[in-house]
Design a protein around this motif. Structure first.
Motif, PDB file in Angstrom:
ATOM      1  N   PRO A 133       0.817  -1.227   0.000  1.00 35.73           N
ATOM      2  CA  PRO A 133       0.000   0.000   0.000  1.00 35.73           C
ATOM      3  C   PRO A 133       0.845   1.270   0.000  1.00 35.73           C
ATOM      4  O   PRO A 133       2.033   1.270   0.347  1.00 35.73           O
ATOM      5  CB  PRO A 133      -0.750  -0.128   1.320  1.00 35.73           C
ATOM      6  N   HIS A 134       0.199   2.387  -0.362  1.00 30.64           N
ATOM      7  CA  HIS A 134       0.788   3.725  -0.235  1.00 30.64           C
ATOM      8  C   HIS A 134      -0.309   4.705   0.163  1.00 30.64           C
ATOM      9  O   HIS A 134      -1.485   4.518  -0.192  1.00 30.64           O
ATOM     10  CB  HIS A 134       1.387   4.205  -1.556  1.00 30.64           C
ATOM     11  N   ILE A 135       0.087   5.770   0.862  1.00 29.22           N
ATOM     12  CA  ILE A 135      -0.789   6.932   1.082  1.00 29.22           C
ATOM     13  C   ILE A 135       0.055   8.192   0.949  1.00 29.22           C
ATOM     14  O   ILE A 135       1.284   8.171   1.139  1.00 29.22           O
ATOM     15  CB  ILE A 135      -1.473   6.927   2.471  1.00 29.22           C
ATOM     16  N   GLY A 136      -0.584   9.313   0.619  1.00 25.64           N
ATOM     17  CA  GLY A 136       0.007  10.633   0.744  1.00 25.64           C
ATOM     18  C   GLY A 136       1.097  10.997  -0.239  1.00 25.64           C
ATOM     19  O   GLY A 136       1.763  12.023  -0.058  1.00 25.64           O
ATOM     20  N   LEU A 137       1.284  10.202  -1.287  1.00 28.96           N
ATOM     21  CA  LEU A 137       2.392  10.428  -2.206  1.00 28.96           C
ATOM     22  C   LEU A 137       2.004  10.038  -3.616  1.00 28.96           C
ATOM     23  O   LEU A 137       0.934   9.477  -3.862  1.00 28.96           O
ATOM     24  CB  LEU A 137       3.617   9.617  -1.770  1.00 28.96           C
ATOM     25  N   ALA A 138       2.910  10.332  -4.560  1.00 30.96           N
ATOM     26  CA  ALA A 138       2.827   9.788  -5.909  1.00 30.96           C
ATOM     27  C   ALA A 138       4.110   9.021  -6.175  1.00 30.96           C
ATOM     28  O   ALA A 138       5.210   9.514  -5.883  1.00 30.96           O
ATOM     29  CB  ALA A 138       2.657  10.898  -6.940  1.00 30.96           C
TER      30      ALA A 138
ATOM     31  N   GLU B 255      -3.303  15.439   0.167  1.00 32.43           N
ATOM     32  CA  GLU B 255      -2.863  14.160   0.738  1.00 32.43           C
ATOM     33  C   GLU B 255      -3.979  13.118   0.748  1.00 32.43           C
ATOM     34  O   GLU B 255      -3.710  11.917   0.625  1.00 32.43           O
ATOM     35  CB  GLU B 255      -2.333  14.362   2.161  1.00 32.43           C
ATOM     36  N   GLU B 256      -5.219  13.551   0.906  1.00 36.74           N
ATOM     37  CA  GLU B 256      -6.341  12.615   0.975  1.00 36.74           C
ATOM     38  C   GLU B 256      -7.181  12.644  -0.309  1.00 36.74           C
ATOM     39  O   GLU B 256      -8.362  12.283  -0.292  1.00 36.74           O
ATOM     40  CB  GLU B 256      -7.214  12.941   2.186  1.00 36.74           C
ATOM     41  N   CYS B 257      -6.568  13.019  -1.418  1.00 34.91           N
ATOM     42  CA  CYS B 257      -7.288  13.030  -2.694  1.00 34.91           C
ATOM     43  C   CYS B 257      -7.578  11.604  -3.158  1.00 34.91           C
ATOM     44  O   CYS B 257      -6.955  10.641  -2.679  1.00 34.91           O
ATOM     45  CB  CYS B 257      -6.477  13.772  -3.756  1.00 34.91           C
ATOM     46  N   PRO B 258      -8.508  11.414  -4.084  1.00 41.25           N
ATOM     47  CA  PRO B 258      -8.750  10.073  -4.614  1.00 41.25           C
ATOM     48  C   PRO B 258      -7.506   9.544  -5.328  1.00 41.25           C
ATOM     49  O   PRO B 258      -6.790  10.309  -5.989  1.00 41.25           O
ATOM     50  CB  PRO B 258      -9.895  10.284  -5.612  1.00 41.25           C
ATOM     51  N   PRO B 259      -7.225   8.260  -5.207  1.00 38.62           N
ATOM     52  CA  PRO B 259      -6.079   7.698  -5.918  1.00 38.62           C
ATOM     53  C   PRO B 259      -6.288   7.754  -7.426  1.00 38.62           C
ATOM     54  O   PRO B 259      -7.426   7.781  -7.911  1.00 38.62           O
ATOM     55  CB  PRO B 259      -6.016   6.254  -5.409  1.00 38.62           C
ATOM     56  N   ALA B 260      -5.177   7.789  -8.165  1.00 37.66           N
ATOM     57  CA  ALA B 260      -5.257   7.881  -9.622  1.00 37.66           C
ATOM     58  C   ALA B 260      -4.003   7.273 -10.227  1.00 37.66           C
ATOM     59  O   ALA B 260      -2.962   7.138  -9.562  1.00 37.66           O
ATOM     60  CB  ALA B 260      -5.407   9.338 -10.062  1.00 37.66           C
ATOM     61  N   PHE B 261      -4.111   6.906 -11.500  1.00 35.57           N
ATOM     62  CA  PHE B 261      -2.968   6.339 -12.215  1.00 35.57           C
ATOM     63  C   PHE B 261      -2.904   6.915 -13.619  1.00 35.57           C
ATOM     64  O   PHE B 261      -3.922   6.997 -14.313  1.00 35.57           O
ATOM     65  CB  PHE B 261      -3.081   4.807 -12.291  1.00 35.57           C
ATOM     66  N   HIS B 262      -1.692   7.329 -14.034  1.00 33.75           N
ATOM     67  CA  HIS B 262      -1.486   7.857 -15.385  1.00 33.75           C
ATOM     68  C   HIS B 262      -0.157   7.333 -15.930  1.00 33.75           C
ATOM     69  O   HIS B 262       0.849   7.318 -15.216  1.00 33.75           O
ATOM     70  CB  HIS B 262      -1.482   9.382 -15.389  1.00 33.75           C
TER      71      HIS B 262
ATOM     72  N   PRO C 289       9.916  24.012  -2.356  1.00 40.04           N
ATOM     73  CA  PRO C 289      10.009  23.316  -1.064  1.00 40.04           C
ATOM     74  C   PRO C 289       8.637  22.814  -0.615  1.00 40.04           C
ATOM     75  O   PRO C 289       7.603  23.396  -0.957  1.00 40.04           O
ATOM     76  CB  PRO C 289      10.539  24.388  -0.107  1.00 40.04           C
ATOM     77  N   LEU C 290       8.640  21.737   0.149  1.00 41.39           N
ATOM     78  CA  LEU C 290       7.402  21.203   0.694  1.00 41.39           C
ATOM     79  C   LEU C 290       6.723  22.212   1.628  1.00 41.39           C
ATOM     80  O   LEU C 290       7.389  23.040   2.257  1.00 41.39           O
ATOM     81  CB  LEU C 290       7.682  19.916   1.468  1.00 41.39           C
ATOM     82  N   ASP C 291       5.405  22.105   1.717  1.00 38.86           N
ATOM     83  CA  ASP C 291       4.624  23.003   2.567  1.00 38.86           C
ATOM     84  C   ASP C 291       4.572  22.519   4.014  1.00 38.86           C
ATOM     85  O   ASP C 291       3.525  22.508   4.648  1.00 38.86           O
ATOM     86  CB  ASP C 291       3.213  23.170   2.004  1.00 38.86           C
ATOM     87  N   GLY C 292       5.713  22.105   4.531  1.00 37.61           N
ATOM     88  CA  GLY C 292       5.786  21.611   5.905  1.00 37.61           C
ATOM     89  C   GLY C 292       6.456  20.261   5.963  1.00 37.61           C
ATOM     90  O   GLY C 292       6.665  19.603   4.941  1.00 37.61           O
ATOM     91  N   PRO C 293       6.800  19.785   7.165  1.00 34.18           N
ATOM     92  CA  PRO C 293       7.500  18.501   7.313  1.00 34.18           C
ATOM     93  C   PRO C 293       6.615  17.327   6.925  1.00 34.18           C
ATOM     94  O   PRO C 293       5.385  17.397   6.997  1.00 34.18           O
ATOM     95  CB  PRO C 293       7.859  18.459   8.800  1.00 34.18           C
TER      96      PRO C 293
ATOM     97  N   ASN D 293       5.830   2.443   3.527  1.00 33.37           N
ATOM     98  CA  ASN D 293       5.373   2.979   2.248  1.00 33.37           C
ATOM     99  C   ASN D 293       4.406   4.152   2.401  1.00 33.37           C
ATOM    100  O   ASN D 293       3.743   4.531   1.430  1.00 33.37           O
ATOM    101  CB  ASN D 293       4.663   1.877   1.451  1.00 33.37           C
ATOM    102  N   PHE D 294       4.322   4.702   3.598  1.00 35.58           N
ATOM    103  CA  PHE D 294       3.356   5.747   3.889  1.00 35.58           C
ATOM    104  C   PHE D 294       4.054   7.084   4.095  1.00 35.58           C
ATOM    105  O   PHE D 294       5.081   7.169   4.776  1.00 35.58           O
ATOM    106  CB  PHE D 294       2.552   5.406   5.145  1.00 35.58           C
ATOM    107  N   VAL D 295       3.468   8.148   3.537  1.00 38.99           N
ATOM    108  CA  VAL D 295       3.967   9.511   3.710  1.00 38.99           C
ATOM    109  C   VAL D 295       2.799  10.391   4.139  1.00 38.99           C
ATOM    110  O   VAL D 295       1.713  10.319   3.550  1.00 38.99           O
ATOM    111  CB  VAL D 295       4.572  10.048   2.395  1.00 38.99           C
ATOM    112  N   SER D 296       3.019  11.210   5.166  1.00 40.78           N
ATOM    113  CA  SER D 296       1.942  12.081   5.626  1.00 40.78           C
ATOM    114  C   SER D 296       2.504  13.244   6.421  1.00 40.78           C
ATOM    115  O   SER D 296       3.591  13.152   7.008  1.00 40.78           O
ATOM    116  CB  SER D 296       0.947  11.305   6.496  1.00 40.78           C
ATOM    117  N   SER D 297       1.753  14.325   6.479  1.00 40.44           N
ATOM    118  CA  SER D 297       2.087  15.441   7.361  1.00 40.44           C
ATOM    119  C   SER D 297       1.596  15.181   8.785  1.00 40.44           C
ATOM    120  O   SER D 297       1.839  15.988   9.684  1.00 40.44           O
ATOM    121  CB  SER D 297       1.481  16.737   6.818  1.00 40.44           C
TER     122      SER D 297
END
Length: 299
Positions: free
Chosen positions: A67-72, A139-146, A252-256, A262-266
């Motif tokens: 799984p993944h969250i919060g990233l592309a 970060e919580e947008c619907p998942p997508a693939f391109h 730069p990122l909008d915060g840490p 496999n998870f990324v989140s603020s």
């Protein structure tokens, strides 16, 4: 992460060597990001380089569903092929020069496997997988693939270098890949001995050497090293015929950001929720690839 090498150049403050990491099944990558003292470069929070590796007949490379969250995730190959599948039902063969862009958002599951044609025969694997942290509001947008084939990406010659813009913008050009923040991801291939000047656009930038040796602002940078470039400066890069490198960067990122597996989140609490969701099988499954998965690490 090994300590970066300080470089006596105002335009190249650090060079990162990275470290090797085994992802399972004998699949080894060299990990350059997160780094230290600068953890990320623009929105790029992970940088993995795999290969070049000769795969023996019957060995295969299969990264099981995870799984993944919060990233592309951004996959780019120099050699070989991979088969991408995900919980949206996407099935896509990845070939050299293509860009595979998978937005995890609130959650997605995917696998990357040896293609059926390569099973049982020897082949060569070489490529990059990078992670882009999504802006907080996405970060919580619907998942997508391109998927974008190699011939759909801007490609042009400047000085001694052939450039391919995989994602983002540079030199007045825009990649067709839909991104969520300002960035640059570019493939550089020297067609002859000579130089190219990295433009000052984009606040954070780094140059990674795939093959050959480059001189960045007069300082040598060897293969498998990531040279962090100072902001607001044009930087001259010299190399010989056949040298290959990639340039990454952006705003730069909008915060840490917090990274666990496999998870990324603020949010640290969001990481804990993702752990529980995977352990209790609340993520979706991949059609036709739901018989196995990578378990949640016990750490």
């Amino acid at each position: 992460m090994s300590s970066p090498k300080p470089v006596s150049s105002p335009k190249v403050p650090y060079v990162y060597a990275g470290h090797e990491k085994e992802l399972g099944g004998g699949f080894i990558v060299r990990r350059l990001l997160p780094g230290h003292p600068q953890r990320y470069v623009g929105p790029f929070v992970f940088f993995d380089h795999f290969g070049p590796t000769d795969i023996d007949a019957g060995q295969n490379i299969d990264v099981r569903p995870h799984p993944h969250i919060g990233l592309a995730t951004v996959t780019y190959l120099f050699e070989g092929e991979m088969m991408h599948r995900d919980s949206l039902g996407s099935v896509q063969r990845i070939r050299p020069g293509d860009i595979n862009w998978m937005t995890a958002g609130r959650g997605i599951v995917h696998s990357e496997r040896t293609t059926d044609e390569n099973r049982g025969k020897a082949w060569r694997s070489h490529g990059l997988q990078l992670w882009v942290a999504l802006p907080r509001e996405a970060e919580e947008c619907p998942p997508a693939f391109h998927h974008h084939a190699a011939d759909s990406l801007p490609c042009w010659q400047e000085d001694a270098v052939r450039l391919r813009l995989m994602a983002g913008s540079s030199c007045g050009r825009q990649s067709p890949v839909e991104v969520s923040s300002p960035m640059i991801y570019m493939d550089l291939r020297w067609e002859q001995d000579g130089h190219w000047t990295v433009p000052e656009e984009h606040a954070e930038r780094a140059l990674y050497v795939i093959a050959g040796q480059v001189n960045v602002d007069g300082k040598p940078v060897t293969p498998r090293h990531l040279a962090l470039l100072a902001p607001g400066e044009e930087v001259r890069v010299e190399a010989s015929l056949g040298t290959r490198a990639v340039l990454v960067g952006g705003a730069p990122l909008d915060g840490p950001r917090y990274i666990w597996w496999n998870f990324v989140s603020s949010s640290k609490e969001r990481l804990e929720q993702a752990k529980a969701d995977w352990a209790e099988e609340r993520f979706g499954s991949i059609p036709d690839d739901d018989k196995e998965r990578i378990p949640l690490p016990q750490r």
